[in-house]
Design a protein around this motif. Sequence first.
Motif, mmCIF file in Angstrom:
data_model
loop_
_atom_site.group_PDB
_atom_site.id
_atom_site.type_symbol
_atom_site.label_atom_id
_atom_site.label_comp_id
_atom_site.label_asym_id
_atom_site.label_seq_id
_atom_site.Cartn_x
_atom_site.Cartn_y
_atom_site.Cartn_z
ATOM 1 N N SER A 1 -8.618 11.300 -92.218
ATOM 2 C CA SER A 1 -9.029 11.667 -93.576
ATOM 3 C C SER A 1 -10.192 10.758 -93.946
ATOM 4 C CB SER A 1 -7.867 11.491 -94.563
ATOM 5 O OG SER A 1 -6.786 12.342 -94.224
ATOM 6 N N VAL A 2 -11.395 11.192 -93.620
ATOM 7 C CA VAL A 2 -12.582 10.350 -93.745
ATOM 8 C C VAL A 2 -13.084 10.324 -95.184
ATOM 9 C CG1 VAL A 2 -14.953 10.002 -92.939
ATOM 10 C CG2 VAL A 2 -13.203 10.837 -91.355
ATOM 11 N N GLU A 3 -13.424 9.112 -95.634
ATOM 12 C CA GLU A 3 -13.992 8.915 -96.966
ATOM 13 C C GLU A 3 -14.834 7.648 -96.942
ATOM 14 O OE1 GLU A 3 -10.745 6.542 -99.485
ATOM 15 O OE2 GLU A 3 -9.999 8.507 -98.753
ATOM 16 N N PRO A 4 -15.767 7.491 -97.898
ATOM 17 C CA PRO A 4 -16.542 6.241 -97.962
ATOM 18 C C PRO A 4 -15.621 5.077 -98.331
ATOM 19 C CG PRO A 4 -17.609 8.001 -99.211
ATOM 20 C CD PRO A 4 -16.248 8.487 -98.872
ATOM 21 N N SER B 1 -17.925 5.223 -93.227
ATOM 22 C CA SER B 1 -17.143 6.435 -93.495
ATOM 23 C C SER B 1 -15.956 6.424 -92.554
ATOM 24 C CB SER B 1 -17.997 7.691 -93.262
ATOM 25 O OG SER B 1 -19.059 7.741 -94.189
ATOM 26 N N GLY B 2 -14.760 6.361 -93.094
ATOM 27 C CA GLY B 2 -13.587 6.272 -92.244
ATOM 28 C C GLY B 2 -12.304 6.585 -92.977
ATOM 29 N N ASP B 3 -11.225 6.477 -92.266
ATOM 30 C CA ASP B 3 -9.888 6.710 -92.805
ATOM 31 C C ASP B 3 -9.261 5.339 -93.090
ATOM 32 O OD1 ASP B 3 -7.158 7.164 -93.169
ATOM 33 O OD2 ASP B 3 -7.179 8.930 -91.871
ATOM 34 N N PRO B 4 -9.117 4.958 -94.355
ATOM 35 C CA PRO B 4 -8.598 3.618 -94.657
ATOM 36 C C PRO B 4 -7.198 3.374 -94.115
ATOM 37 C CG PRO B 4 -8.672 4.994 -96.630
ATOM 38 C CD PRO B 4 -9.408 5.735 -95.563
ATOM 39 N N HIS B 5 -6.341 4.392 -94.161
ATOM 40 C CA HIS B 5 -4.978 4.230 -93.658
ATOM 41 C C HIS B 5 -4.974 3.947 -92.159
ATOM 42 C CE1 HIS B 5 -0.712 4.858 -92.991
ATOM 43 N NE2 HIS B 5 -1.009 5.784 -92.091
ATOM 44 N N ARG B 6 -5.807 4.702 -91.406
ATOM 45 C CA ARG B 6 -5.862 4.527 -89.960
ATOM 46 C C ARG B 6 -6.472 3.174 -89.593
ATOM 47 N NH1 ARG B 6 -2.299 8.003 -87.785
ATOM 48 N NH2 ARG B 6 -2.765 10.185 -88.306
ATOM 49 N N LEU B 7 -7.528 2.768 -90.298
ATOM 50 C CA LEU B 7 -8.152 1.480 -90.001
ATOM 51 C C LEU B 7 -7.198 0.330 -90.328
ATOM 52 C CD1 LEU B 7 -11.788 2.116 -91.267
ATOM 53 C CD2 LEU B 7 -11.031 1.860 -88.893
ATOM 54 N N ARG B 8 -6.471 0.447 -91.446
ATOM 55 C CA ARG B 8 -5.471 -0.572 -91.760
ATOM 56 C C ARG B 8 -4.415 -0.629 -90.651
ATOM 57 N NH1 ARG B 8 -3.154 -2.325 -96.658
ATOM 58 N NH2 ARG B 8 -5.187 -1.886 -97.605
ATOM 59 N N GLN B 9 -4.069 0.532 -90.108
ATOM 60 C CA GLN B 9 -3.107 0.576 -89.003
ATOM 61 C C GLN B 9 -3.639 -0.192 -87.796
ATOM 62 O OE1 GLN B 9 -2.146 4.588 -87.848
ATOM 63 N NE2 GLN B 9 -0.992 3.965 -86.048
ATOM 64 N N CYS C 1 -4.725 2.461 -81.203
ATOM 65 C CA CYS C 1 -5.869 1.765 -81.800
ATOM 66 C C CYS C 1 -7.186 2.226 -81.179
ATOM 67 C CB CYS C 1 -5.717 0.256 -81.624
ATOM 68 S SG CYS C 1 -4.396 -0.480 -82.616
ATOM 69 N N GLU C 2 -7.198 2.333 -79.862
ATOM 70 C CA GLU C 2 -8.399 2.804 -79.163
ATOM 71 C C GLU C 2 -8.792 4.195 -79.646
ATOM 72 O OE1 GLU C 2 -11.171 3.122 -75.653
ATOM 73 O OE2 GLU C 2 -10.332 1.456 -76.815
ATOM 74 N N GLU C 3 -7.809 5.083 -79.785
ATOM 75 C CA GLU C 3 -8.078 6.449 -80.232
ATOM 76 C C GLU C 3 -8.668 6.446 -81.646
ATOM 77 O OE1 GLU C 3 -8.129 10.608 -79.703
ATOM 78 O OE2 GLU C 3 -7.613 9.031 -78.270
ATOM 79 N N ILE C 4 -8.115 5.627 -82.538
ATOM 80 C CA ILE C 4 -8.607 5.585 -83.925
ATOM 81 C C ILE C 4 -10.036 5.056 -83.970
ATOM 82 C CG2 ILE C 4 -8.286 4.480 -86.177
ATOM 83 C CD1 ILE C 4 -5.256 4.517 -85.592
ATOM 84 N N VAL C 5 -10.307 3.961 -83.262
ATOM 85 C CA VAL C 5 -11.648 3.369 -83.269
ATOM 86 C C VAL C 5 -12.675 4.323 -82.676
ATOM 87 C CG1 VAL C 5 -13.075 1.498 -82.345
ATOM 88 C CG2 VAL C 5 -10.790 1.001 -83.226
ATOM 89 N N VAL C 6 -12.328 4.966 -81.572
ATOM 90 C CA VAL C 6 -13.257 5.913 -80.934
ATOM 91 C C VAL C 6 -13.556 7.080 -81.861
ATOM 92 C CG1 VAL C 6 -13.468 7.592 -79.061
ATOM 93 C CG2 VAL C 6 -12.681 5.292 -78.563
ATOM 94 N N ARG C 7 -12.546 7.537 -82.603
ATOM 95 C CA ARG C 7 -12.776 8.654 -83.528
ATOM 96 C C ARG C 7 -13.613 8.235 -84.731
ATOM 97 N NH1 ARG C 7 -8.557 13.437 -83.437
ATOM 98 N NH2 ARG C 7 -7.839 13.271 -81.290
ATOM 99 N N HIS C 8 -13.732 6.943 -84.946
ATOM 100 C CA HIS C 8 -14.662 6.435 -85.959
ATOM 101 C C HIS C 8 -16.023 6.129 -85.342
ATOM 102 C CE1 HIS C 8 -11.043 5.870 -88.467
ATOM 103 N NE2 HIS C 8 -11.873 5.804 -89.491
ATOM 104 N N GLU C 9 -16.247 6.616 -84.109
ATOM 105 C CA GLU C 9 -17.495 6.412 -83.356
ATOM 106 C C GLU C 9 -17.742 4.927 -83.079
ATOM 107 O OE1 GLU C 9 -20.663 8.327 -85.401
ATOM 108 O OE2 GLU C 9 -19.800 10.332 -85.186
ATOM 109 N N GLY C 10 -16.650 4.180 -82.937
ATOM 110 C CA GLY C 10 -16.762 2.763 -82.652
ATOM 111 C C GLY C 10 -16.286 2.418 -81.258
ATOM 112 N N GLN C 11 -16.190 1.115 -81.001
ATOM 113 C CA GLN C 11 -15.755 0.633 -79.694
ATOM 114 C C GLN C 11 -14.737 -0.485 -79.874
ATOM 115 O OE1 GLN C 11 -19.902 -0.240 -78.483
ATOM 116 N NE2 GLN C 11 -19.467 0.958 -76.639
ATOM 117 N N LEU C 12 -13.759 -0.519 -78.979
ATOM 118 C CA LEU C 12 -12.722 -1.559 -78.991
ATOM 119 C C LEU C 12 -12.756 -2.292 -77.659
ATOM 120 C CD1 LEU C 12 -10.207 -2.900 -80.273
ATOM 121 C CD2 LEU C 12 -8.839 -1.076 -79.221
ATOM 122 N N PHE C 13 -13.015 -3.618 -77.710
ATOM 123 C CA PHE C 13 -13.066 -4.421 -76.499
ATOM 124 C C PHE C 13 -11.932 -5.446 -76.541
ATOM 125 C CE2 PHE C 13 -17.403 -3.194 -77.580
ATOM 126 C CZ PHE C 13 -17.815 -2.577 -76.409
#
Length: 471
Positions: A321-324, A362-370, A440-452
Amino acid sequence: MELHDKGKIRGIRRRWLLNSVGVVLLILALALGTFIASLRSYYYTGTTDDLMSRASSTAYSFRNYTSSEYSTVAQRTVSEYEEKGLLELQFLDETGAVLYSGNDLAAGTTPDTPDIQGALEDQETTPWIGRDPSTGERIAAACSPVVYQGHTEGLIRYVTSMSGIDRQFILTVSLITVVALAIFAMVYFSNLYFVRSIVEPLASITETARLIADGSYGVQIEKKFDDEIGELTDTINDMSLKIRQSEKTQSEFISSVSHELRTPLTAITGWAETMQSGELRDPEDMKKGMEIILSEARRLTNMVEELLEFSRISDGRFTLSVEPLNLKAELEDAVYTYTEFFRREGIALEYTDCPEEMLPISGDPHRLRQVFCNLLDNAAKHGGSGKRIDVSIAREGEEAVIRIRDYGPGIPEGELPFIKNKFYKGSSKARGSGIGLAVCEEIVVRHEGQLFIGNAEGGGCLVVIRLPLDK
């Protein structure tokens, strides 16, 4: 089953040979037929054309002779004829009877062959190839009429034996046929060898694939070729190893989850039965028991949530649920939530802020908090022995970079490539389902990010999250 599969292999060989060798055979047959037709035209048509030319030329030289003159000149011409060994020259009267011939045996006969009939009826030079009515020998002949004032005074006929030409034609055709058969044999056996080099490895691969399908995960095929078959062998071998690893991982996951579920359930059941029995009189003991029940229940809830997340990822129901939002504020909330928990565990949580007031994404606050909570929980679970966890956020170019570091034992180098795989727990003895980092990897990738995830200098584990900022 084995016979059936061998039949399939034979079917592949048969179709391959029919499609490849059949085409070559057709081409050779067409080429051989064309060559034979051309050769026949060269030998036979060439012979008749030569005879027709000779007959027409000689007849033309007699065009001004009367019948009496024709007979006298014909007799003289035959007596002076020098090619008797090659061609027989005949002079016939207007009825088709032979008057004079280079072969004395033919004089006085009436051959009545198609070339003679055509020359008499059409007054045109006519060729013919066939068998001599008197001798039965194959001959070629051309007959041309001698026309004087519209009347046929006689016929001039050239005849030659076809035995030598037939013999040469058959010899040449036989030689070419042998060459064509040799070419076909070479193509056939080379294709047979080539097909065998394809079919036999495929049979081995098929057998190994059947073993894998029957549950013999990890079995390997011997690689004999560095071509497409070799690539297929490598792919099957890799698939076999990955299936074995997946089976092992899932088996370990089921065992781990069973153990993880059993432990809190045992604690909850034990304390609930104790409280129900009325054995606890002290309010402090009652309070402690309720805290344990609540803590274990929350842990069960978290495990179930992780399993549900994994299920959503597997069947494609995982959504955002993407929002600013302000990434900095979301991270600070997660850090604040864990600060007191870490303090009770004796772990110091050091947070390093960035100078920017906002890091908009732009992202999902609930998922990022997770993600943040899961990584902080992992840091305490696996690196809490270091008694310190550092969290920082900074802007680097057009990205927001979050770093979470613990000071525990770190991750064995051999396990780093698999640490984000589903169900993977490695050598860790800490509780967990092994799917938190995968989520976590799935959430970050769906935000067009990277997890190392790696090991930090000086010890401990370092997690780096990079997310693109809004422009």
